[in-house]
Design a protein around this motif. Structure first.
Motif, mmCIF file in Angstrom:
data_model
loop_
_atom_site.group_PDB
_atom_site.id
_atom_site.type_symbol
_atom_site.label_atom_id
_atom_site.label_comp_id
_atom_site.label_asym_id
_atom_site.label_seq_id
_atom_site.Cartn_x
_atom_site.Cartn_y
_atom_site.Cartn_z
ATOM 1 N N ALA A 196 0.805 -1.221 -0.013
ATOM 2 C CA ALA A 196 -0.031 0.078 -0.001
ATOM 3 C C ALA A 196 1.034 1.305 0.080
ATOM 4 N N SER A 197 2.014 1.202 0.754
ATOM 5 C CA SER A 197 2.992 2.249 0.794
ATOM 6 C C SER A 197 3.388 2.735 -0.536
ATOM 7 N N LEU A 198 4.069 1.548 -1.271
ATOM 8 C CA LEU A 198 4.466 1.913 -2.596
ATOM 9 C C LEU A 198 3.477 2.122 -3.524
ATOM 10 N N LYS A 199 2.318 1.724 -3.362
ATOM 11 C CA LYS A 199 1.182 2.255 -4.237
ATOM 12 C C LYS A 199 0.914 3.667 -4.392
ATOM 13 N N ILE A 200 0.694 4.041 -2.913
ATOM 14 C CA ILE A 200 0.688 5.638 -2.768
ATOM 15 C C ILE A 200 1.931 6.418 -3.369
ATOM 16 N N LEU A 201 3.126 5.910 -2.901
ATOM 17 C CA LEU A 201 4.473 6.708 -3.551
ATOM 18 C C LEU A 201 4.446 6.586 -4.806
ATOM 19 N N THR A 202 3.996 5.834 -5.745
ATOM 20 C CA THR A 202 4.372 5.689 -7.130
ATOM 21 C C THR A 202 2.925 5.865 -7.893
ATOM 22 N N ALA A 203 1.646 6.385 -7.214
ATOM 23 C CA ALA A 203 0.552 6.578 -7.878
ATOM 24 C C ALA A 203 0.818 7.976 -8.482
ATOM 25 N N ARG A 204 -0.017 7.934 -9.265
ATOM 26 C CA ARG A 204 -0.070 9.498 -10.305
ATOM 27 C C ARG A 204 -1.388 10.025 -9.984
ATOM 28 N N LEU A 205 -1.171 10.943 -8.924
ATOM 29 C CA LEU A 205 -2.491 11.747 -8.351
ATOM 30 C C LEU A 205 -2.804 12.630 -9.305
ATOM 31 N N THR A 206 -3.887 12.492 -10.100
ATOM 32 C CA THR A 206 -4.491 13.381 -10.872
ATOM 33 C C THR A 206 -5.849 13.914 -10.596
ATOM 34 N N PRO A 207 -5.790 15.170 -10.317
ATOM 35 C CA PRO A 207 -7.023 15.940 -9.817
ATOM 36 C C PRO A 207 -8.224 15.769 -10.565
#
Length: 207
Positions: A196-207
């Motif tokens: 879950a940590s890696l998923k958040i750190l590598t996710a592309r947060l598109t508004p």
């Protein structure tokens, strides 16, 4: 009275997002099995509080401000990723280190509550979720009373789901199973928290 909000749609989307396995549900399950129902419920209430805070922020329009602020989302991203990785390391240590005598002491009620609150407040996708949720189900004609109704109903639904997880995973048989297979459970939770940590750190947060 006809409403200018699509409440069934909002609740359906919120239910799927809240009930789906994620960092919050993992932490609740881990705490409930390891420390019991009271600890699990306390952590769940911390998660609910964080969810309610993001919900109110989205309703007040702060979601749009956060979504347009790249640095704010990045701060949340790294804070959330670091916190989840810390939980992963703690679970991994518990899986590796065999207790000498007495089982590890349970965290205090306040610490469990703060843990749940921090878990949800440092999740950058929470503010984006609530922002998109309200955009999806509300209209320009939505009144303040209707907006308050949405916040209250979504909050109640989240409370039932998260505390339900705490009740479920504090079941005596599950707790006994955790006691016998503690190291295996902790190992699995370590992997899941790290993922879950890696998923958040590598996710592309598109508004």
């Amino acid at each position: 009275m006809s409403l200018s909000i699509n409440l069934p749609l909002i609740l359906a989307v919120a239910f799927v997002s809240t009930a789906s396995p994620g960092p919050a549900t993992l932490a609740i399950a881990d705490t409930a099995m390891q420390a019991g129902r009271r600890a699990g419920l306390t952590l769940a209430l911390g998660v609910v509080t964080g969810s309610l805070m993001w919900s109110i922020a989205a309703a007040l329009g702060l979601a749009a401000v956060m979504a347009s602020s790249a640095w704010a989302l990045e701060v949340l991203r790294y804070a959330g990723g670091a916190y989840l990785m810390l939980l992963a390391l703690k679970s991994a240590r518990s899986a590796i280190v065999v207790p000498l005598a007495a089982p590890p002491s349970r965290a205090s009620t306040s610490r469990n509550y703060i843990k749940g609150l921090a878990l949800h407040l440092t999740n950058p996708k929470a503010i984006l979720f609530f922002g998109s949720l309200y955009t999806l189900g509300l209209s320009a004609e939505t009144s303040h009373a209707e907006l308050a109704l949405v916040i209250a109903v979504v909050g109640l639904q989240s409370t039932l789901i998260f505390t339900g997880y705490a009740w479920l995973f504090s079941n005596r048989r599950l707790a006994q199973g955790y006691g016998r297979l503690r190291r295996w459970f902790d190992g699995v939770f370590a992997v899941l928290f790290a993922g879950a940590s890696l998923k958040i750190l590598t996710a592309r947060l598109t508004p």
